[in-house]
Each structure stands twice: as structure tokens, then as C-alpha cells.
Write a protein that holds these residues in place. Structure first.
Motif, mmCIF file in Angstrom:
data_model
loop_
_atom_site.group_PDB
_atom_site.id
_atom_site.type_symbol
_atom_site.label_atom_id
_atom_site.label_comp_id
_atom_site.label_asym_id
_atom_site.label_seq_id
_atom_site.Cartn_x
_atom_site.Cartn_y
_atom_site.Cartn_z
ATOM 1 N N PRO A 71 0.802 -1.228 0.000
ATOM 2 C CA PRO A 71 0.000 0.000 0.000
ATOM 3 C C PRO A 71 0.834 1.278 0.000
ATOM 4 O O PRO A 71 0.527 2.226 -0.720
ATOM 5 N N LYS A 94 2.158 2.292 -3.493
ATOM 6 C CA LYS A 94 1.251 2.416 -4.631
ATOM 7 C C LYS A 94 1.349 3.789 -5.299
ATOM 8 O O LYS A 94 1.371 3.887 -6.521
ATOM 9 N N ALA A 95 1.425 4.851 -4.467
ATOM 10 C CA ALA A 95 1.490 6.204 -5.024
ATOM 11 C C ALA A 95 2.723 6.353 -5.911
ATOM 12 O O ALA A 95 2.658 6.941 -6.994
ATOM 13 N N LEU A 117 2.102 4.695 -9.250
ATOM 14 C CA LEU A 117 1.229 5.488 -10.124
ATOM 15 C C LEU A 117 2.012 6.636 -10.741
ATOM 16 O O LEU A 117 1.839 6.968 -11.914
ATOM 17 N N LEU A 118 2.880 7.252 -9.943
ATOM 18 C CA LEU A 118 3.715 8.341 -10.456
ATOM 19 C C LEU A 118 4.625 7.817 -11.573
ATOM 20 O O LEU A 118 4.775 8.438 -12.622
ATOM 21 N N TRP A 167 3.654 12.951 -19.195
ATOM 22 C CA TRP A 167 3.849 14.397 -19.066
ATOM 23 C C TRP A 167 4.946 14.944 -19.967
ATOM 24 O O TRP A 167 5.385 16.063 -19.801
ATOM 25 N N PHE A 177 -7.368 0.823 -12.119
ATOM 26 C CA PHE A 177 -6.747 0.730 -10.795
ATOM 27 C C PHE A 177 -7.719 1.184 -9.706
ATOM 28 O O PHE A 177 -7.869 0.518 -8.678
ATOM 29 N N LEU A 215 6.008 17.999 -11.962
ATOM 30 C CA LEU A 215 5.166 16.916 -11.463
ATOM 31 C C LEU A 215 5.502 16.615 -10.000
ATOM 32 O O LEU A 215 4.616 16.454 -9.166
ATOM 33 N N GLU A 268 3.023 16.999 -6.767
ATOM 34 C CA GLU A 268 2.805 15.873 -5.854
ATOM 35 C C GLU A 268 3.131 16.280 -4.417
ATOM 36 O O GLU A 268 2.417 15.950 -3.482
ATOM 37 N N ARG A 274 0.446 16.311 -1.340
ATOM 38 C CA ARG A 274 0.627 15.553 -0.098
ATOM 39 C C ARG A 274 0.577 16.454 1.114
ATOM 40 O O ARG A 274 0.018 16.101 2.143
ATOM 41 N N PRO A 307 -2.151 9.883 2.847
ATOM 42 C CA PRO A 307 -1.457 10.181 1.605
ATOM 43 C C PRO A 307 -1.493 9.008 0.625
ATOM 44 O O PRO A 307 -0.551 8.262 0.507
ATOM 45 N N THR A 308 -2.619 8.842 -0.061
ATOM 46 C CA THR A 308 -2.708 7.780 -1.065
ATOM 47 C C THR A 308 -3.090 8.375 -2.402
ATOM 48 O O THR A 308 -3.435 9.542 -2.505
ATOM 49 N N GLY A 309 -3.081 7.554 -3.433
ATOM 50 C CA GLY A 309 -3.545 7.985 -4.756
ATOM 51 C C GLY A 309 -2.506 8.786 -5.494
ATOM 52 O O GLY A 309 -1.441 9.105 -4.964
#
Lengths: 289, 271
Positions: free
Chosen positions: A101, A104-105, A108-109, A116, A177, B248, B252, B256, B266-268
Motif C-alpha cells: 500500500p 502504490k502512489a 502510479l507516479l 507528461w 486501478f 510533477l 505531488e 501531499r 497520503p494515497t492515490g
């Protein structure tokens, strides 16, 4: 009393939304309505004759060139959507089910970074990668795997599909996702406890629950690809146009704005129909749950 | 069973990432390659292309145009977006769904249609095409993205904080400025950054609405036809990649920090 309060709140909300709404009405709605009106007018030499006609639409639906280009756009968009979503699903699955977990971020990045970078340069680099003296062909001939360069990826519809499948990859991965993340993990355990194999649990539990994400991904990839202008222009060198290129040629180079407008309106109607179809599918999946 | 299927999946994901990163990995290779043709085998190491890029006057003009457009469009889109996001997260009003859907429409409309319809109207009105017309077009297409980011920021606000400010005698505007605005500031900054990045890379609207003024993407497009100009474009692309990764990362970071401030986990990702 309640009605009055709602009124006051309604008015406050409407007042607040009016600046962006007015901007969108002026810059988006007015031009779209102009296009719609123009599509029913007659094209004269150097000017538009104000005479209502359905002739432009008749031409859109009967002209063989328009039909070829329209079918190509639909075919390319469908192919790109299929390839992108099918390739993206295992990646979204991996990040959702196999990555810890807290990482995961970062994953995704990692997936969004290539997206980009300059779109034009990315498209051009695919031309370089797939081209006659490109990376793929020189590597394969260098290794002695092939004698002559592969031709099925040279500046044709296949290379357009590969390029677009790359360009829209993150758009497919992210919605799938998100849908996978929402799945209650105990449902999968329940499936296994009831004696289903891993594969059957995936097929009967995970996949149906992930369908809203898959449908969202399909729409998000399909809509921009059908209207893509850059990729056919750069990869195909203008020789294999898609609908966006045809609209531009009619509007500017041939100065036939009524026909160009009719093409644009037809494209919007097709996009809208496909969207409605997929949203209806999505609703059925949600109800099935 | 589990270990093998997991490993197979992992191998696939690594191949897929290679596919995603293939163009970006090639970019610096060709940017530092002394050969004038973009193909293998490589010739030798050079930094000439970066020097040529630096000395190119048209490129500088394109860069300054692009920055002017991106800064203006991102500020305009974010300002308009704040109104829409605030209205949609805080108020119930008639036709809300329809009006918001209409404002978000540019997100799902093929760009060529936005560009062409706007161009037809502008030409019909006799408006001179310039970077101003591009700013207007970019504001329109950046606005939905700004609203999407801002709505998340506004919807996670705790309403009782504002009410506390009213109770303590603040006016509506005072409460907004002193309580709401600082809390959604990280959202505003990410909306600005996302709009800026979209505008900087947008080609179609810039291509048709800029008249004779170059922007970075239209300049790149015009050079792609000339094989001699490509190495400089590769150098430019390398610089742009680094720039967008920095932007970017900044976005981010602010996202956060915003999440931490409102106590969310802090997810996604960014989108």
C-alpha cells in the motif's frame, strides 16, 4: 420556509457558478452552435450561401473518401482502445493487488511520468523506433533475426495504433486501478473458501467488479483517439488521414466550411452515441451488482 | 502456484514499463549523439545540439510565447475553476448536474472540434489571431482539469471550520479568505501546475489559433519535417522532460502537504 431557503441557496450557487459558465457559453457553446448552424448551409465559391440544405450530411454519408476516413478513424480508435485496455489491465491489477500500500502512489507516479512529456516528441520518437532504419528494425537485423526491415510497422495504421496505445496508456491504467482498489478483499477470500479456483474467482468476482473501471477506461481512450490529429499527420505523413485531418482540410485548405462543420457534427454525434452506449453498459453492470 | 503467477505478472509489468519509457529513454541518447541522422548505430558524444538550441532565436520566441500563454491560461483556468468547484461542492442549485457537465465538456470533446469551431467564429468576427486567442482556447480546455483537482480539495473541507469563523464574527468573504483559502491552497497550486503543464504541451489549439506566432509545440511540429533540425528537437525534448518531472514532483509535494493539512491519508496519484 424550506422553499425560500432553497431559493436563496440556489441563487447563491448560480451566482457563484456564473463566471465559469458564462466563459464556457461564450467560448464553447457559441462556437459549437455556429458549427451546427453552418453545417446546414450551402457552400458557395469564397462565401457561404445562407440557404438551408441537408446536402452536406448527404455528402458525409455517401462520399467514398469520407466513408473510408470515417471507418478508418473508428477502426483505429476501436483497435487502440482494445489494445490499450487489455494491455493496461494486468498492470493495474499488479499495482492494486501485488504492490504494498505505501508504495502504490510511487508506482502510479512511475506510470504517469512518460505521459507528461511532449506529445509531439513522443509521437515522433515512435516513428523513429518503428521506422525503416529505426530501433526495432536495426536491432532485429543486427541480431540476425530478420534479413529485411519489418514492413507491417512502417508508417501505416499499425504504427498509428502502437503510438496511440502508448500515448493513452495511463488513461486506461488509472480508472481500472481505482475500480480494483474499491473491491472488498474479503469477497475474494469468500470465493476461495467456497471452493473456487484462483482463476474462477478472478473471472466471477474480480473482473465483474472491475468492469466500471474498464468501461471508464474504454471511454477515456476511445474519445480522444477518434479525434486525434497529430499522430496520423506525423506517423502517416498526411497520407493516411483520420477524421480530424479531414475536418481540418475541409475547413481550411479547401475552405468548405459547411462540409467541414457537418463532418465535425457527425463526429460529435458518433462520440456521443458511443459514450451513451458504454454508460448504459456501465449502468447494467452496476445494477447487476 | 501463487509465486509463479506473481512472477509472470511481474515480468509482464516490467516489459510494459519498458514500453512506456522507451521514447523517454531514447530521447537523451539521440540528444547527445553527434550523428545528424536519428538512427542507430550511434556516432559519438556531443553537446552541440544543446548549444544550438540555446542560440536559436525562433525557439526562444516560441518559448517565451508558450510561457506567457501557459502562465495566463493556468491562472485564468484556476480562478474560474475555484468558482465552479466551490459552487459544486458547497451549494445545491437548479440544473447543477447539467451546468457542471457542460463546463466539464472540453475534457471529452475532441480538441480539433474545439479548435475548428473557435477558429470559424474568430475569423467570422474578424478577430486578429495572436497568443491572446490561444490563451482563451487554453483556458477553456484547462478549466475542467483545474475544476477536477479543486473539487477534491473543496470537498474534503470541514464545513464547521467556516461556521466557526462566522460565529466569531467574520463576514462571508473574510471567512473564505482567512479559513477556506489557506486550506485549499495546495489544491489551487496543483490546479495551477496541471493547467500550466497541459497548456505548455497543447498543440492543436495553438497550431490553429496562434496566427503566425510560434509556441513550443507548433515550433517542434514545424521542425519535424526537416531531418537536419531533429537533433536540436531531441535536445529540447530532453530539457522539457526534466522540466515536467520537476513540475510533477512539485505538484505531488503540494498535494501531499495539502492532504497532511486536512488530515487525509497520503494515497492515490495526481489524477
Amino acid at each position: 420556509m424550506a422553499g425560500r431557503r432553497l431559493d436563496a441557496e440556489g441563487r447563491a450557487g448560480l451566482a457563484l457558478i456564473s463566471p465559469p459558465l458564462l466563459f464556457a457559453l461564450l467560448i464553447l457553446a457559441a462556437p459549437l452552435l455556429t458549427i451546427l448552424a453552418t453545417s446546414f448551409l450551402t457552400d458557395g465559391y469564397l462565401e457561404i450561401i445562407r440557404e438551408p440544405t441537408l446536402g452536406n450530411y448527404a455528402q458525409v454519408f455517401t462520399d467514398p473518401i469520407v466513408r473510408v476516413v470515417m471507418l478508418r478513424s473508428l477502426g483505429v480508435a476501436a483497435m487502440v482502445t482494445l489494445v490499450t485496455v487489455v494491455l493496461a489491465f494486468p498492470v493495474a491489477y499488479y499495482v492494486s493487488f501485488h504492490v504494498r500500500p505505501e508504495r502504490k502512489a510511487m508506482w502510479l507516479l512511475l506510470i504517469t511520468i512518460p505521459f507528461w512529456t511532449s506529445y509531439l516528441i513522443r509521437v515522433f520518437l515512435w516513428k523513429v523506433i518503428l521506422g525503416f532504419n529505426g530501433v526495432v528494425n536495426t536491432t532485429l537485423t543486427g541480431l540476425g533475426i530478420i534479413d529485411a526491415p519489418l514492413t507491417f510497422i512502417l508508417y501505416n495504421v499499425n504504427s498509428i495504433v502502437i503510438t496511440l496505445a502508448h500515448a493513452y496508456a495511463p488513461f486506461a491504467i488509472l480508472p481500472i486501478f481505482i475500480a480494483l482498489e474499491k473491491i472488498d478483499r474479503s469477497l475474494l477470500e469468500a470465493g476461495r473458501d467456497l471452493g473456487e479456483s484462483r482463476l474462477m474467482t478472478f473471472w466471477r468476482v474480480t473482473l465483474p467488479l472491475a468492469m466500471p473501471g474498464v468501461i471508464a477506461a474504454t471511454l477515456i481512450v476511445f474519445i480522444p483517439t477518434i479525434g486525434d490529429y497529430v499522430t496520423p499527420e506525423v506517423i502517416g505523413g498526411g497520407k493516411i488521414p483520420m477524421i480530424a485531418n479531414l475536418i481540418q482540410v475541409q475547413m481550411l485548405a479547401l475552405d468548405n466550411r459547411p462540409l467541414g462543420s457537418a463532418l465535425a457534427v457527425t463526429t460529435m454525434v458518433i462520440v456521443a452515441l458511443v459514450s451513451v452506449l458504454f454508460l448504459a453498459l456501465n449502468r447494467r453492470f452496476l445494477r447487476g451488482r | 502456484m501463487k509465486a509463479t503467477s506473481g512472477r509472470g505478472l511481474q515480468a509482464y509489468v516490467i516489459l510494459y514499463l519498458l514500453f512506456l519509457y522507451a521514447p523517454i529513454l531514447l530521447l537523451p541518447i539521440f540528444a547527445f549523439n553527434s550523428g545528424t541522422v536519428i538512427a542507430f548505430p550511434l556516432q559519438g558524444f556531443t553537446t552541440d545540439w544543446f548549444a544550438q538550441m540555446w542560440g536559436n532565436a525562433t525557439l526562444r520566441r516560441a518559448l517565451s510565447n508558450s510561457l506567457t500563454i501557459a502562465v495566463s491560461a493556468s491562472i485564468l483556468a484556476t480562478c474560474l475553476g475555484v468558482f465552479a468547484a466551490r459552487a459544486s461542492t458547497r451549494y445545491v442549485f437548479p440544473l447543477k448536474g447539467g451546468l457542471m457537465g457542460f463546463i466539464m465538456l472540453p475534457m471529452v470533446l475532441p480538441e480539433i472540434i474545439v479548435a475548428m469551431s473557435l477558429l470559424v467564429v474568430l475569423l467570422g468576427l474578424g478577430v486578429q489571431l495572436s497568443i491572446l486567442t490561444v490563451i482563451v482556447g487554453h483556458t477553456l480546455i484547462c478549466m475542467p482539469y483545474a475544476i477536477a483537482v479543486l473539487s477534491t480539495a473543496f470537498s474534503s473541507l470541514d464545513r464547521s471550520l467556516e461556521e466557526a469563523a462566522y460565529d466569531l464574527g467574520e463576514t462571508k468573504w473574510g471567512a473564505f479568505r482567512l479559513v477556506t483559502l489557506p486550506l485549499v491552497m495546495p489544491g489551487i497550486i496543483s490546479a495551477l501546475l496541471i493547467s500550466f503543464t497541459i497548456s505548455l504541451d497543447e498543440f492543436i489549439i495553438a497550431f490553429f489559433l496562434a496566427g503566425n506566432e510560434p509556441t513550443l509545440p507548433t515550433y517542434i511540429f514545424s521542425q519535424l519535417r526537416f531531418p537536419r533540425a531533429i537533433p536540436v528537437i531531441m535536445a529540447l525534448g530532453t530539457v522539457l522532460v526534466i522540466l515536467s518531472i520537476v513540475l510533477l514532483a512539485l505538484g505531488e509535494y503540494f498535494r501531499r502537504r495539502g492532504n497532511a493539512r486536512i488530515g487525509a491519508k497520503p494515497t492515490g496519484g495526481l489524477l
